[in-house]
Design a protein around this motif. Structure first.
Motif, mmCIF file in Angstrom:
data_model
loop_
_atom_site.group_PDB
_atom_site.id
_atom_site.type_symbol
_atom_site.label_atom_id
_atom_site.label_comp_id
_atom_site.label_asym_id
_atom_site.label_seq_id
_atom_site.Cartn_x
_atom_site.Cartn_y
_atom_site.Cartn_z
ATOM 1 N N SER A 71 -66.893 -14.918 4.378
ATOM 2 C CA SER A 71 -65.980 -14.213 5.293
ATOM 3 C C SER A 71 -66.256 -14.552 6.765
ATOM 4 N N ILE A 72 -67.400 -15.153 7.050
ATOM 5 C CA ILE A 72 -67.720 -15.563 8.431
ATOM 6 C C ILE A 72 -67.431 -17.050 8.556
ATOM 7 N N ASP A 73 -66.483 -17.365 9.416
ATOM 8 C CA ASP A 73 -66.089 -18.766 9.620
ATOM 9 C C ASP A 73 -66.916 -19.342 10.770
ATOM 10 N N LEU A 74 -68.092 -19.802 10.423
ATOM 11 C CA LEU A 74 -69.024 -20.335 11.419
ATOM 12 C C LEU A 74 -68.472 -21.596 12.081
ATOM 13 N N ALA A 75 -67.810 -22.425 11.293
ATOM 14 C CA ALA A 75 -67.236 -23.659 11.853
ATOM 15 C C ALA A 75 -66.187 -23.323 12.918
ATOM 16 N N ALA A 76 -65.371 -22.298 12.670
ATOM 17 C CA ALA A 76 -64.358 -21.895 13.650
ATOM 18 C C ALA A 76 -65.013 -21.341 14.915
ATOM 19 N N ALA A 77 -66.108 -20.593 14.750
ATOM 20 C CA ALA A 77 -66.817 -20.058 15.913
ATOM 21 C C ALA A 77 -67.402 -21.199 16.745
ATOM 22 N N ARG A 78 -67.959 -22.216 16.084
ATOM 23 C CA ARG A 78 -68.494 -23.384 16.802
ATOM 24 C C ARG A 78 -67.365 -24.141 17.511
ATOM 25 N N GLN A 79 -66.233 -24.253 16.855
ATOM 26 C CA GLN A 79 -65.084 -24.924 17.457
ATOM 27 C C GLN A 79 -64.607 -24.130 18.682
ATOM 28 N N ASP A 80 -64.588 -22.807 18.576
ATOM 29 C CA ASP A 80 -64.210 -21.955 19.715
ATOM 30 C C ASP A 80 -65.187 -22.136 20.872
ATOM 31 N N MET A 81 -66.489 -22.232 20.557
ATOM 32 C CA MET A 81 -67.499 -22.402 21.605
ATOM 33 C C MET A 81 -67.300 -23.750 22.308
ATOM 34 N N ALA A 82 -67.033 -24.789 21.538
ATOM 35 C CA ALA A 82 -66.803 -26.108 22.121
ATOM 36 C C ALA A 82 -65.556 -26.101 23.010
ATOM 37 N N ALA A 83 -64.498 -25.437 22.542
ATOM 38 C CA ALA A 83 -63.263 -25.350 23.334
ATOM 39 C C ALA A 83 -63.510 -24.570 24.622
ATOM 40 N N LEU A 84 -64.275 -23.494 24.519
ATOM 41 C CA LEU A 84 -64.600 -22.684 25.693
ATOM 42 C C LEU A 84 -65.373 -23.508 26.718
ATOM 43 N N GLU A 85 -66.326 -24.283 26.258
ATOM 44 C CA GLU A 85 -67.127 -25.122 27.153
ATOM 45 C C GLU A 85 -66.283 -26.168 27.868
ATOM 46 N N ARG A 86 -65.248 -26.649 27.219
ATOM 47 C CA ARG A 86 -64.384 -27.665 27.837
ATOM 48 C C ARG A 86 -63.321 -27.033 28.722
ATOM 49 N N LEU A 87 -62.874 -25.824 28.352
ATOM 50 C CA LEU A 87 -61.806 -25.153 29.098
ATOM 51 C C LEU A 87 -62.295 -24.566 30.417
ATOM 52 N N ARG A 88 -63.479 -23.992 30.419
ATOM 53 C CA ARG A 88 -63.992 -23.293 31.607
ATOM 54 C C ARG A 88 -63.965 -24.119 32.895
ATOM 55 N N PRO A 89 -64.496 -25.348 32.891
ATOM 56 C CA PRO A 89 -64.470 -26.105 34.149
ATOM 57 C C PRO A 89 -63.053 -26.399 34.639
ATOM 58 N N LEU A 90 -62.137 -26.579 33.697
ATOM 59 C CA LEU A 90 -60.748 -26.824 34.084
ATOM 60 C C LEU A 90 -60.147 -25.572 34.715
ATOM 61 N N LEU A 91 -60.396 -24.420 34.096
ATOM 62 C CA LEU A 91 -59.885 -23.161 34.646
ATOM 63 C C LEU A 91 -60.527 -22.858 35.992
ATOM 64 N N ASP A 92 -61.805 -23.207 36.153
ATOM 65 C CA ASP A 92 -62.469 -23.021 37.450
ATOM 66 C C ASP A 92 -61.754 -23.812 38.538
ATOM 67 N N ARG A 93 -61.397 -25.058 38.237
ATOM 68 C CA ARG A 93 -60.671 -25.885 39.216
ATOM 69 C C ARG A 93 -59.299 -25.311 39.529
ATOM 70 N N ILE A 94 -58.598 -24.879 38.480
ATOM 71 C CA ILE A 94 -57.275 -24.289 38.673
ATOM 72 C C ILE A 94 -57.396 -23.020 39.508
ATOM 73 N N GLU A 95 -58.413 -22.220 39.235
ATOM 74 C CA GLU A 95 -58.622 -20.978 39.989
ATOM 75 C C GLU A 95 -58.918 -21.270 41.464
ATOM 76 N N ARG A 96 -59.761 -22.260 41.725
ATOM 77 C CA ARG A 96 -60.053 -22.629 43.125
ATOM 78 C C ARG A 96 -58.794 -23.106 43.841
ATOM 79 N N LEU A 97 -57.983 -23.894 43.148
ATOM 80 C CA LEU A 97 -56.725 -24.364 43.729
ATOM 81 C C LEU A 97 -55.787 -23.194 43.990
ATOM 82 N N ALA A 98 -55.706 -22.262 43.039
ATOM 83 C CA ALA A 98 -54.843 -21.085 43.212
ATOM 84 C C ALA A 98 -55.327 -20.235 44.382
ATOM 85 N N GLU A 99 -56.641 -20.091 44.539
ATOM 86 C CA GLU A 99 -57.185 -19.329 45.670
ATOM 87 C C GLU A 99 -56.840 -20.002 46.995
ATOM 88 N N ARG A 100 -56.963 -21.324 47.037
ATOM 89 C CA ARG A 100 -56.587 -22.051 48.256
ATOM 90 C C ARG A 100 -55.101 -21.897 48.537
#
Length: 156
Positions: A71-100
């Motif tokens: 019932s615990i989808d460990l592979a999906a959790a790892r995939q979510d963690m990998a996606a989060l690690e890749r998404l965060r820096p992009l969102l940080d850049r978008i956020e800085r641009l939006a603030e500017r």
């Protein structure tokens, strides 16, 4: 005292280029979701402190697959963690641009407001001699104060 915090020209070409880039970004991120306010409030959050806990727990579970029920989808959790690690820096850049962008919007509005206030003060001072009193009175509506009703006063 005049103010000019920012001076820029945004051409039709600039707008078209940004709109095309945004459309391309939106096309890449078609899997991003929108949550309702209720859903957002009810989420279990992973904050900075919780992230270390999550990483460590996933690692322990991976090292001990015999304790992980189906019932615990460990592979999906790892995939979510990998996606989060890749998404965060992009969102940080978008956020800085939006603030500017928001800061530039505020600065442009402030520059305009300061100039308008200076112009209005000038109209008040010398507008009468130039036949501009009626126009100044129209502009004065921005500064009109609403009369506060006195206690016991009956509305008209």
């Amino acid at each position: 005292m005049s103010q000019n915090l920012v001076s820029l020209t945004i051409t039709d070409e600039h707008v078209a280029t940004v709109e095309a880039a945004l459309a391309q970004i939106e096309g890449v991120f078609t899997h991003l979701i929108s949550l309702s306010e209720e859903d957002r409030r009810s989420l279990t959050r992973m904050g900075q402190k919780s992230e270390a806990f999550c990483r460590q727990t996933l690692s322990v579970l991976e090292q001990n697959p015999n304790v992980v029920p189906p019932s615990i989808d460990l592979a999906a959790a790892r995939q979510d963690m990998a996606a989060l690690e890749r998404l965060r820096p992009l969102l940080d850049r978008i956020e800085r641009l939006a603030e500017r962008g928001a800061d530039t919007e505020a600065a442009l509005g402030s520059d305009i407001m300061v100039t308008a206030l200076e112009g209005y003060a000038l109209l008040k001072a010398i507008g009468g001699s130039q036949g501009l009193d009626s126009l100044r009175r129209e502009l004065s509506a921005r500064f009109a104060k609403k009369r506060v009703k006195e206690v016991g006063e009956v509305p008209a």
